[in-house]
Design an enzyme around this catalytic site. Structure first.
Site, mmCIF file in Angstrom:
data_model
loop_
_atom_site.group_PDB
_atom_site.id
_atom_site.type_symbol
_atom_site.label_atom_id
_atom_site.label_comp_id
_atom_site.label_asym_id
_atom_site.label_seq_id
_atom_site.Cartn_x
_atom_site.Cartn_y
_atom_site.Cartn_z
ATOM 1 N N TRP A 101 -4.610 -7.250 -2.234
ATOM 2 C CA TRP A 101 -4.544 -5.781 -2.326
ATOM 3 C C TRP A 101 -3.230 -5.333 -2.932
ATOM 4 C CZ3 TRP A 101 -9.117 -4.177 -2.439
ATOM 5 C CH2 TRP A 101 -10.106 -4.676 -1.592
ATOM 6 N N ASP A 171 0.788 0.470 2.105
ATOM 7 C CA ASP A 171 -0.648 0.439 2.373
ATOM 8 C C ASP A 171 -0.812 -0.169 3.768
ATOM 9 O OD1 ASP A 171 -3.343 -0.217 2.596
ATOM 10 O OD2 ASP A 171 -3.456 -1.314 0.701
ATOM 11 N N LYS A 195 -11.107 0.255 8.168
ATOM 12 C CA LYS A 195 -10.690 -0.979 8.818
ATOM 13 C C LYS A 195 -10.454 -0.722 10.306
ATOM 14 C CE LYS A 195 -10.827 -2.825 4.803
ATOM 15 N NZ LYS A 195 -9.828 -2.922 3.774
HETATM 16 C C1 LIG Z 1 -9.790 -2.933 2.301
HETATM 17 C C2 LIG Z 1 -8.418 -2.726 1.780
HETATM 18 C C3 LIG Z 1 -8.183 -2.019 0.583
HETATM 19 C C4 LIG Z 1 -9.304 -1.457 -0.256
HETATM 20 O O1 LIG Z 1 -9.874 -0.378 0.382
HETATM 21 P P1 LIG Z 1 -10.995 0.522 -0.299
HETATM 22 O O2 LIG Z 1 -11.052 1.683 0.629
HETATM 23 O O3 LIG Z 1 -12.242 -0.280 -0.340
HETATM 24 O O4 LIG Z 1 -10.537 0.895 -1.646
HETATM 25 C C5 LIG Z 1 -6.875 -1.834 0.190
HETATM 26 N N1 LIG Z 1 -5.857 -2.323 0.906
HETATM 27 C C6 LIG Z 1 -6.043 -3.008 2.043
HETATM 28 C C7 LIG Z 1 -4.868 -3.526 2.797
HETATM 29 C C8 LIG Z 1 -7.326 -3.233 2.505
HETATM 30 O O5 LIG Z 1 -7.514 -3.926 3.648
#
Ligand SMILES: *Cc1c(COP(=O)(O)O)cnc(C)c1O
Length: 360
Positions: A101, A171, A195
């Site tokens: 990511w 993030d 998540k």
């Molecule tokens: C799942 C995830 C993403 C991507 O998320 P989307 O909402 O599908 O774009 C980005 N960063 C992390 C850390 C993730 O776990």
């Protein structure tokens, strides 16, 4: 009705209490005669829902007044572009690449300016967090970017990088609300909610006010400017209304559990059960350097891909779902987010012990 133990990395398990409450309110939300899905986002009832949700996350994370909380769409992935479009005033930013990511964010940023990779753990399949105490951060970098918890590889920054005074952007998709945070250490904290918080379709951005300006990359669409959403309190256009409503319920559930300090304690207790077993098992082993282990995502392997596949299949038959590792790493991964009860982890470990005895 029977519910499984769902170890999915995302979309993931939600508190049963929240799902039941939503079910009760499905046809008639508190006397409005309609579902939250059916109501105007400009209605009084919805205004209360979104305002309460914002207040509750502010309470949980102790978010200072000079930060905005935005409920947006496009997932975490859209932030990979929105961040450089809005924050790269000098057209330069530093990226710490600790997983897929972070790497995607780094690659996307290259479209808008100079993204400088200042550290990486790709040399060892992202199984650790690099030392970030004295990185070579460019003098004119607009921000330093991290992915705080690496969902796929199961690593977590236990200490934030030394940004040398630059704005930190993080993030936190897979560790959102899993433990207390000092918001003041960040310029931007963001995450997709699917998540650890709610249904897919909502991304929450917590951003310091001075970073919200009209000085964005020329051509940035209105919808991709933080200012658009900050000025309109996340109601510039139709927000992901039902998703925000569920997030709000999860915030209230978290408050009831005792807030983020209590969640941290619970999450540590849960993760320890699994990690302790992995450390003593002769069959299963964790793939992450112990000091960098995530409390949320726990990858492990047997070392034999056929045996891994057998484990995943037998676990599924026994009611433990979504234990297959990410397609890029193989093996297994148990995601044990806030809403995974401790019994789920205890029973999983029991099952792993049994599998180990049978497959020695
Ligand atoms: C799942 C995830 C993403 C991507 O998320 P989307 O909402 O599908 O774009 C980005 N960063 C992390 C850390 C993730 O776990």
């Amino acid at each position: 009705m029977s519910r499984v133990y769902n170890f999915s990395a995302g979309p993931a398990v939600l508190p049963e209490e929240v799902l039941k409450e939503a079910a009760d309110e499905m046809l008639d939300y508190r006397g409005t005669g309609m579902s939250v899905m059916e109501m105007s986002h400009r209605s009084k009832a919805y205004d209360n829902i979104i305002k309460e949700a914002e207040q509750d996350i502010r309470d949980l994370m102790n978010i200072p007044d000079n930060y905005k909380v935005l409920f947006l769409q496009g997932g975490a992935s859209q932030q990979f572009a929105m961040i450089p479009m809005n924050l790269m005033k000098n057209k330069k930013a530093a990226y710490i690449v600790t997983g897929q990511w972070a790497k995607k964010a780094y690659q996307e940023a290259q479209k808008y300016g100079e993204a400088v990779k200042v550290a990486s753990s790709e040399d060892k399949t992202f199984s650790y967090i690099p030392d970030c105490s004295d990185l070579d951060i460019p003098e004119d970098a607009d921000y330093v970017y991290i992915c705080e918890n690496n969902t796929i590889y199961g690593t977590k920054f236990k200490e934030l990088p030394n940004t040398k005074g630059k704005t930190l952007v993080a993030d936190v998709s897979s560790c959102f609300l899993s433990e207390p945070v000092d918001v003041t250490k960040y310029g931007v904290i963001y995450g997709g909610v699917q998540k650890n918080i709610g249904p897919a379709g909502v991304v929450i951005v917590i951003i310091r006010e001075d970073l919200i300006t009209e000085d964005v990359l020329p051509g940035t669409p209105t919808m991709l400017q933080y200012k658009t959403h900050a000025d309109a309190q996340s109601l510039y256009n139709t927000p992901p209304a039902y998703g925000i409503y569920i997030c709000g319920k999860v915030f209230k559930w978290l408050k009831k559990q005792g807030g983020l300090a209590a969640m941290k304690e619970y999450n540590e207790k849960k993760a320890k059960i699994l990690y302790d077993f992995l450390d003593e098992s002769e069959l299963f082993k964790g793939t992450v350097v112990p000091k960098d282990r995530s409390l949320m995502n726990v990858p492990f392997v047997t070392g034999d891909s056929d045996l891994d596949a057998k484990f995943v299949a037998e676990a599924k038959a026994a009611g433990f779902e979504n234990l297959k590792g990410h397609r890029t790493v193989g093996g297994m991964r148990a995601s044990i987010y806030n809403a995974m009860p401790i019994e789920g982890v205890e029973k999983l470990v029991e099952f792993m012990k049994k599998f180990e005895a049978e497959n020695k």
